[in-house]
Design a protein around this motif. Structure first.
Motif, short mmCIF file in Angstrom:
data_model
loop_
_atom_site.label_atom_id
_atom_site.label_comp_id
_atom_site.label_asym_id
_atom_site.label_seq_id
_atom_site.Cartn_x
_atom_site.Cartn_y
_atom_site.Cartn_z
N LEU A 269 56.02 40.31 56.77
CA LEU A 269 56.31 40.83 58.10
C LEU A 269 55.05 40.89 58.97
O LEU A 269 55.15 41.01 60.19
N ASP A 270 53.89 40.87 58.34
CA ASP A 270 52.63 40.79 59.08
C ASP A 270 51.57 40.14 58.19
O ASP A 270 51.86 39.74 57.06
N ASN A 271 50.36 40.02 58.69
CA ASN A 271 49.32 39.28 57.97
C ASN A 271 48.65 40.09 56.86
O ASN A 271 47.68 39.62 56.26
N THR A 272 49.16 41.28 56.57
CA THR A 272 48.62 42.06 55.45
C THR A 272 49.38 41.82 54.15
O THR A 272 49.01 42.36 53.11
N ALA A 273 50.45 41.04 54.20
CA ALA A 273 51.27 40.80 53.01
C ALA A 273 50.41 40.21 51.89
O ALA A 273 49.63 39.28 52.11
N ARG A 274 50.57 40.76 50.69
CA ARG A 274 49.77 40.35 49.54
C ARG A 274 50.62 40.38 48.27
O ARG A 274 51.64 41.06 48.20
N TYR A 275 50.15 39.67 47.24
CA TYR A 275 50.78 39.78 45.93
C TYR A 275 49.71 40.00 44.87
O TYR A 275 48.54 39.67 45.07
N ARG A 276 50.15 40.55 43.74
CA ARG A 276 49.24 40.78 42.61
C ARG A 276 50.00 40.50 41.33
O ARG A 276 51.09 41.02 41.11
N LEU A 277 49.41 39.68 40.49
CA LEU A 277 50.02 39.31 39.21
C LEU A 277 48.96 39.52 38.13
O LEU A 277 47.91 38.90 38.18
N GLU A 278 49.25 40.41 37.18
CA GLU A 278 48.26 40.76 36.16
C GLU A 278 48.88 40.84 34.78
O GLU A 278 50.04 41.22 34.62
N ILE A 279 48.08 40.51 33.78
CA ILE A 279 48.43 40.79 32.39
C ILE A 279 47.79 42.13 32.03
O ILE A 279 46.57 42.27 32.03
N LEU A 280 48.62 43.13 31.75
CA LEU A 280 48.12 44.47 31.47
C LEU A 280 47.81 44.67 30.00
O LEU A 280 46.86 45.36 29.63
N THR A 281 48.64 44.08 29.14
CA THR A 281 48.35 44.07 27.69
C THR A 281 48.76 42.70 27.16
O THR A 281 49.65 42.05 27.68
N ASN A 282 48.10 42.25 26.12
CA ASN A 282 48.45 40.96 25.53
C ASN A 282 48.90 41.14 24.09
O ASN A 282 49.32 42.23 23.69
N ASP A 283 48.79 40.11 23.28
CA ASP A 283 49.28 40.16 21.90
C ASP A 283 48.30 40.79 20.93
O ASP A 283 48.61 40.93 19.75
N ASP A 284 47.12 41.14 21.36
CA ASP A 284 46.10 41.70 20.46
C ASP A 284 46.41 43.14 20.08
O ASP A 284 47.03 43.87 20.85
#
Length: 284
Positions: A269-284
């Motif tokens: 809706l405006d130029n502040t639109a953002r996304y975030r994609l993260e791996i928080l925990t893995n298989d370890d």
């Protein structure tokens, strides 16, 4: 508290995210060709009229689903989402209805699967029973989310998805969500858990604490997918939302890396639109 009705918000930007993620997870689980269990903890009515007085009052779908109806990338990457939209609208170009998570799950599952839907609001429960009447493998329960899901776990089919989508009307809903996931995981560690949450104004946003608490449960392969459509309000308005997926299917991250930027760009809706994609925990 039973005041929340999703009909006001059906098809908005949050629905686009949560339901595309749901389609991606279910498609990957079904590809193995084995039966699965599905539990929807906050089911709602299952399907919604976009021509209702509620929907027309807010018209949130105009800045949600309406903006991506002909998006070629999303059509290619999440075909089930569009197929179900087409089915519930009888192939008409103009959308009259929007499917909730129960209708999406009902159409992606089949007789070999076991699908359970929980809804506490009495009117929404009645609507849900009506909307899922022809899906005999779908079982509708008028009961509380935490009590219901713990009673249904562990499932007879030991693979599947728990979909958790509260309204977050009350601050305690955040702690309640963490409690559901923690207790459910203790009974069904093999399950995939998909949790939706809103990104609200500065005075009312609790997403950071929710994500941190869910991460502390330390379930393997936990992913966060989050996006905003506009700048954060100082008070309460929802400017975005996110999904936490625990025990995520192995190639889900690859799919999210494709669709999340496109959703953000398309629904901004405006130029502040953002996304975030993260791996928080893995298989370890």
């Amino acid at each position: 508290m039973l005041s929340y009705r999703h009909g006001f918000h059906a098809g908005n930007h949050a629905d686009v995210l949560k339901h595309m993620v749901l389609c991606l997870i279910l498609r990957q689980l079904k590809q193995k060709g084995k039966p699965l269990s599905y539990i929807d903890t906050h089911s709602g009515a299952g399907a919604y009229s976009l021509q209702s007085a509620w929907s027309q009052q807010t018209s949130e779908y105009r800045n949600g689903i309406n903006k991506i109806l002909n998006n070629e990338l999303l059509l290619r990457e999440v075909p089930d989402y569009y197929k179900i939209l087409n089915t519930v609208n009888d192939g008409e170009e103009t959308l009259k209805y929007y499917p909730g998570s129960p209708m999406i799950a009902a159409q992606m599952l089949d007789e070999a699967d076991n699908a359970q839907f929980l809804e506490l609001h009495p009117t929404e429960y009645d609507n849900l029973k009506y909307n899922l009447y022809h899906y005999k493998y779908c079982h509708v329960h008028h009961r509380d989310a935490e009590e219901g899901v713990l009673a249904l776990l562990p499932p007879a089919i030991r693979r599947g998805l728990i979909f958790i989508d509260p309204s977050y009307e009350l601050e305690n809903d955040y702690k309640h969500t963490v409690s559901i996931v923690k207790k459910a995981y203790g009974k069904f560690a093999q399950g995939v858990y998909a949790i939706w949450y809103p990104l609200l104004g500065k005075a009312s946003d609790h997403s950071y604490e929710l994500v941190r608490s869910l991460t502390k449960i330390n379930i393997k392969r936990t992913i966060k997918a989050e996006f905003t459509v506009c700048a954060q309000d100082t008070l309460m308005g929802m400017h975005g939302s996110g999904m936490i997926i625990c025990n995520a299917p192995y190639n889900l991250m690859d799919k999210l890396e494709i669709i999340l930027p496109e959703i953000t760009k398309s629904l901004a809706l405006d130029n502040t639109a953002r996304y975030r994609l993260e791996i928080l925990t893995n298989d370890d």
